[in-house]
Design an enzyme around this catalytic site. Structure first.
Site, mmCIF file in Angstrom:
data_model
loop_
_atom_site.group_PDB
_atom_site.id
_atom_site.type_symbol
_atom_site.label_atom_id
_atom_site.label_comp_id
_atom_site.label_asym_id
_atom_site.label_seq_id
_atom_site.Cartn_x
_atom_site.Cartn_y
_atom_site.Cartn_z
ATOM 1 N N HIS A 135 -95.538 77.578 7.076
ATOM 2 C CA HIS A 135 -96.918 77.380 6.650
ATOM 3 C C HIS A 135 -97.411 75.989 7.036
ATOM 4 O O HIS A 135 -98.609 75.799 7.281
ATOM 5 C CB HIS A 135 -97.042 77.541 5.130
ATOM 6 C CG HIS A 135 -96.770 78.928 4.644
ATOM 7 N ND1 HIS A 135 -95.505 79.372 4.340
ATOM 8 C CD2 HIS A 135 -97.601 79.973 4.419
ATOM 9 C CE1 HIS A 135 -95.569 80.629 3.934
ATOM 10 N NE2 HIS A 135 -96.821 81.017 3.979
ATOM 11 N N ASP A 185 -97.850 87.224 11.316
ATOM 12 C CA ASP A 185 -98.038 86.532 10.050
ATOM 13 C C ASP A 185 -99.411 85.856 10.117
ATOM 14 O O ASP A 185 -100.075 85.845 11.165
ATOM 15 C CB ASP A 185 -96.914 85.520 9.820
ATOM 16 C CG ASP A 185 -96.691 85.201 8.340
ATOM 17 O OD1 ASP A 185 -97.592 85.465 7.517
ATOM 18 O OD2 ASP A 185 -95.615 84.688 8.003
#
Length: 573
Positions: free
Chosen positions: A265, A335
């Site tokens: 992330h 993702d």
């Protein structure tokens, strides 16, 4: 992930625009509006788990590119209509099918669906206030779409849970500790039934990563464990459970995110596994999952692709390994494209084009839908994305929708949604799963069970743990001096911190219970007993108290190495 004119409609039996695509129950079957839906009972869950364990349910769907073995006429129909359907779509409609953005309120969502022809949306907590409001939003979005939408959510259970009103189950590592695929399947089926009741038809779960790095900041207890055979078995079972509920299952994060100390992330992790290690350790859960979709990881594995590109943008990884070597024929979804791991090297215009050309079919959460959509549309029109690649991606998306019944109905009943979530049967199932997962790592001091002794409880969730112990018939003390035994509970406190706190309690026999990452127990050598629940959710705390009191015999086995004990260690091992 985090936030930062079709033609021949009657012949194809397709929904007309604005029809709402029919009414479905939580199981995905079409019903009349007046027909009541039945909550899923424990007996039904158990029966479904048993039947699916024997037949595999629809868990081979992703690999085969179809659902349960069709008749010859069904196979012909499935093979015949989708290519023609794709051929009649405009370039703008085809490109739209590739995108799965976030959504705001119903008005914004309807406008976005109509303008960009998106193939799906993903919900976050702001979309999930109540079962009724969520069902109403799902219906509104479906009515606005010419083609049924995938409506997804990141509901792994455990520490990644977006849906506040569903029955709370422990996460994957608890399930791994049970060693029972039937538990994984039943938990997924129950979760899936509740999601389907509010119009959610795709879950970005289960996590199929094999967690072999205790310092992993992003996976950890989201994984079923450190043994690839165990993870593969549990992943396959969870996939079957979601599919039984009419929900598309998504195995993640390919090619495997279980051995990294960097969070994708916020950065770009590099995993140093050799090709042989990958084949032995990371690949098995994806190879046998039978998922509808596989989510790519924003990680670099140089021994798989030395280009330096993350797997999401690597044709070698997505097409060469996932499609060709593992034979996966379902949908490849990226993702979140808002994550830094995929944005370090290329622009937000370049990333979606590269992902599609690498082999991805769906683009999840672009930072800017207008920017990404126009970039992909231009690339498709110019030939930088070949028409065959675009058509192949769209066809795979439509096959997923067909397998999960979306062309046969997407509307749900908002008035009945609340009755189908958080049922007493599902809460009982969650407690049963939690009890099966409680693992007594060691009891060298023979201090367990605790019933008949006074216990001083301190640490994470100590008030709730104390109340649960009292409910289980164990007396608790207000201070260490008044107690016979000390119980220290931890929640991702780290091995050194846990050890220091255990030493401070050493004047009394001490039990340390890890409510989160079991690695907290690694250095607690002064403790007389070590226990892991892998979860701090309410069912896990109740289960812990029932095991510690002696009401329930501990049967959990370590799914990861902890405190010098190997995978598979437990109370009676």
């Amino acid at each position: 992930m985090t936030r930062r004119g079709l033609g021949q409609r009657a012949a194809l039996r397709l929904p007309s625009p604005g029809s709402g695509h029919g009414l479905v129950t939580g199981f995905g079957s079409i019903v009349r509006a007046s027909r009541p839906s039945t909550p899923v009972g424990v007996a039904m869950v158990a029966a479904l788990a048993a039947s699916l364990a024997g037949c595999g349910g629809d868990a081979e769907a992703g690999k085969r590119g179809s659902g349960p073995a069709p008749t010859s006429s069904q196979a012909a129909e499935r093979a015949d209509w989708i290519p023609g359907y794709v051929a009649r779509l405009t370039p703008a409609e085809k490109v739209g099918q590739l995108f799965v953005p976030t959504v705001g309120d119903a008005a914004q969502g309807r406008a976005m669906v109509r303008r960009y022809h998106v193939g799906g949306v993903i919900y976050f907590p702001e979309n999930l206030r109540t079962p009724r409001s969520t069902a109403e939003l799902s219906n509104a979005l479906q009515k606005a779409s010419k083609i049924p939408l995938t409506i997804g959510v990141d509901e792994e259970q455990g520490i990644v849970s977006r849906t506040p009103f569903v029955t709370r189950f422990p996460g994957n590592m608890t399930l791994g500790a049970t060693g029972r695929p039937d538990d994984a399947q039943a938990a997924a089926q129950a979760t899936g039934a509740e999601l389907r009741a509010v119009g959610i038809n795709q879950n970005y779960a289960p996590d199929a990563d094999v967690n072999v790095n205790p310092a992993n900041p992003v996976i950890g207890i989201r994984s079923f464990g450190a043994d690839p055979g165990l993870v593969a078995k549990m992943t396959h079972a969870a996939v079957a459970g979601y599919q039984q509920a009419g929900v598309a299952a998504t195995a993640k994060h390919f090619p495997g995110h279980g051995d990294t100390a960097t969070d994708s992330h916020t950065g770009l992790p590099v995993i140093r596994h050799s090709r042989a290690t990958w084949e032995r350790l990371d690949a098995p859960p994806f190879a046998s999952a039978g998922a509808d979709a596989v989510m790519s990881a924003h990680i670099v594995v140089p021994k798989l692709d030395d280009s330096g590109d993350p797997a999401t943008l690597s044709k070698t990884v997505l097409t060469g390994l996932l499609r060709q070597k593992l034979g996966f024929q379902g949908v490849i979804v990226t993702d979140s494209l808002q994550m830094e791991g995929v944005r370090e090297k290329y622009s937000d215009r370049a990333v979606p084009v590269r992902a599609i050309n690498a082999g991805a079919d769906q683009l999840l959460m672009p930072p800017s839908l207008p920017v990404a959509y126009q970039a992909v549309l231009r690339a498709a029109k110019s030939g930088r994305i070949p028409q065959a690649r675009l058509d192949d991606a769209v066809a795979r998306i439509l096959r997923l929708k067909e397998r999960r019944g979306l062309f046969r109905g997407t509307q749900v009943d908002p008035a009945k949604a609340a009755d189908q979530v958080g049922t007493s049967e599902h809460h009982a199932l969650a407690l049963s799963v939690a009890e099966h997962g409680v693992t007594v790592v060691s009891d060298d001091g023979n201090v367990l069970p605790l019933k008949g002794r006074s216990v001083y409880v301190t640490g994470a969730k100590s008030a709730r743990v104390g109340a649960a112990l009292r409910a289980a018939g164990v007396k608790t003390a207000g201070s260490l001096g008044q107690a016979d035994v000390a119980l220290l509970t931890t929640l991702n406190d780290g091995a050194s911190g846990t050890a220091a706190r255990a030493r401070a309690l050493a004047s009394k026999p001490t039990v340390v219970a890890a409510l989160g990452a079991p690695y907290d127990l690694d250095k607690a050598t002064r403790a007389k007993a070590l226990v892991a629940t892998f979860s701090s959710a309410a069912p896990a705390i109740t289960a812990l108290a029932r095991v510690l009191s002696g009401q329930v015999k501990p049967t959990g086995k370590l799914p990861v190495p902890v405190a010098g004990k190997p995978v598979g260690a437990g109370a009676d091992s």
